[in-house]
Design a protein around this motif. Structure first.
Motif, mmCIF file in Angstrom:
data_model
loop_
_atom_site.group_PDB
_atom_site.id
_atom_site.type_symbol
_atom_site.label_atom_id
_atom_site.label_comp_id
_atom_site.label_asym_id
_atom_site.label_seq_id
_atom_site.Cartn_x
_atom_site.Cartn_y
_atom_site.Cartn_z
ATOM 1 N N GLY A 41 -1.730 17.677 28.037
ATOM 2 C CA GLY A 41 -1.537 16.300 27.613
ATOM 3 C C GLY A 41 -0.462 16.117 26.560
ATOM 4 O O GLY A 41 -0.146 14.991 26.189
ATOM 5 N N MET A 42 0.109 17.213 26.080
ATOM 6 C CA MET A 42 1.153 17.127 25.055
ATOM 7 C C MET A 42 2.482 17.617 25.627
ATOM 8 O O MET A 42 2.546 18.703 26.191
ATOM 9 C CB MET A 42 0.769 17.992 23.855
ATOM 10 N N LYS A 43 3.496 16.794 25.480
ATOM 11 C CA LYS A 43 4.829 17.160 25.959
ATOM 12 C C LYS A 43 5.857 16.849 24.878
ATOM 13 O O LYS A 43 5.778 15.818 24.212
ATOM 14 C CB LYS A 43 5.172 16.392 27.227
ATOM 15 N N THR A 44 6.804 17.751 24.711
ATOM 16 C CA THR A 44 7.886 17.547 23.754
ATOM 17 C C THR A 44 9.210 17.787 24.467
ATOM 18 O O THR A 44 9.579 18.928 24.740
ATOM 19 C CB THR A 44 7.751 18.500 22.551
ATOM 20 N N ALA A 45 9.900 16.696 24.790
ATOM 21 C CA ALA A 45 11.219 16.794 25.420
ATOM 22 C C ALA A 45 12.273 16.890 24.315
ATOM 23 O O ALA A 45 12.172 16.220 23.294
ATOM 24 C CB ALA A 45 11.478 15.576 26.286
#
Length: 194
Positions: free
Chosen positions: A96-100
């Motif tokens: 559930g955690m994304k860092t672009a």
């Protein structure tokens, strides 16, 4: 004499290649990764899986000692259910955690780093994170800066971003298609998009 000229020519060509490589102009290039945390989360899930296997054996031994007998199949199944629930919550949270991250080289010395952090509310809910904490996380992300301008220097295949203690050293691939960096001891790769 021919051998001497060949060696001298080879050395001069080597210096020309090194010199050209050391002066790589990154102006106008953009590098991107949709989720730099994915590799780190994958590693953490593998470690967690190993840890749960160890904890399961310890929990069974402890329960059997407490009961003074071997656990029944139903009791072992209940323990497995609890451990699987914990593992699924961890997976939900990490998925559930994304860092672009985007690196956009504006000039020969200026780079803009953009970070887009997202938290999936449904995944956080599945991980058992209460509503108030989910809202607090979203609020914290909303006020966090999404882009930052920095200076950089290229030395060989190294890109040094920032100055002093806040320096990030990244590695440019020989073909210029990727940049590799490190965050919390874990490597990530940004791929050239422009």
């Amino acid at each position: 004499m021919k051998t001497k000229n060949l060696i001298l020519t080879s050395i001069m060509m080597l210096f020309m290649v090194i010199s050209a490589y050391g002066q790589t102009d990154l102006t106008g290039r953009i590098y991107y990764n949709a989720n730099i945390m994915k590799g780190q989360f994958d590693d953490q899930l593998k470690e967690l899986d190993k840890e749960i296997t160890t904890k399961k054996a310890e929990a069974i031994a402890k329960a059997e000692k407490k009961k003074g007998r071997k656990l029944t199949a139903a009791e072992t199944a209940e323990l497995d259910k609890e451990l699987n629930k914990a593992m699924n919550q961890a997976k939900s949270m990490m998925n559930g955690m994304k860092t672009a991250v985007t690196l956009e080289f504006k000039t020969a010395t200026q780079v803009v780093m953009k970070m887009d952090m997202k938290i999936d509310d449904n995944a956080m809910k599945a991980a058992g994170i209460p509503w108030l904490k989910r809202k607090a996380l979203k609020a914290a992300l909303a006020i966090a800066p999404s882009s930052e301008k920095e200076t950089y220097v290229v030395k060989g295949n190294k890109i040094i971003i920032g100055t002093g203690k806040d320096q990030d050293v990244m590695t440019l691939s020989a073909d210029g298609k990727t940049i590799t960096g490190e965050m919390d001891g874990k490597k990530f790769t940004l791929t050239r998009t422009k």
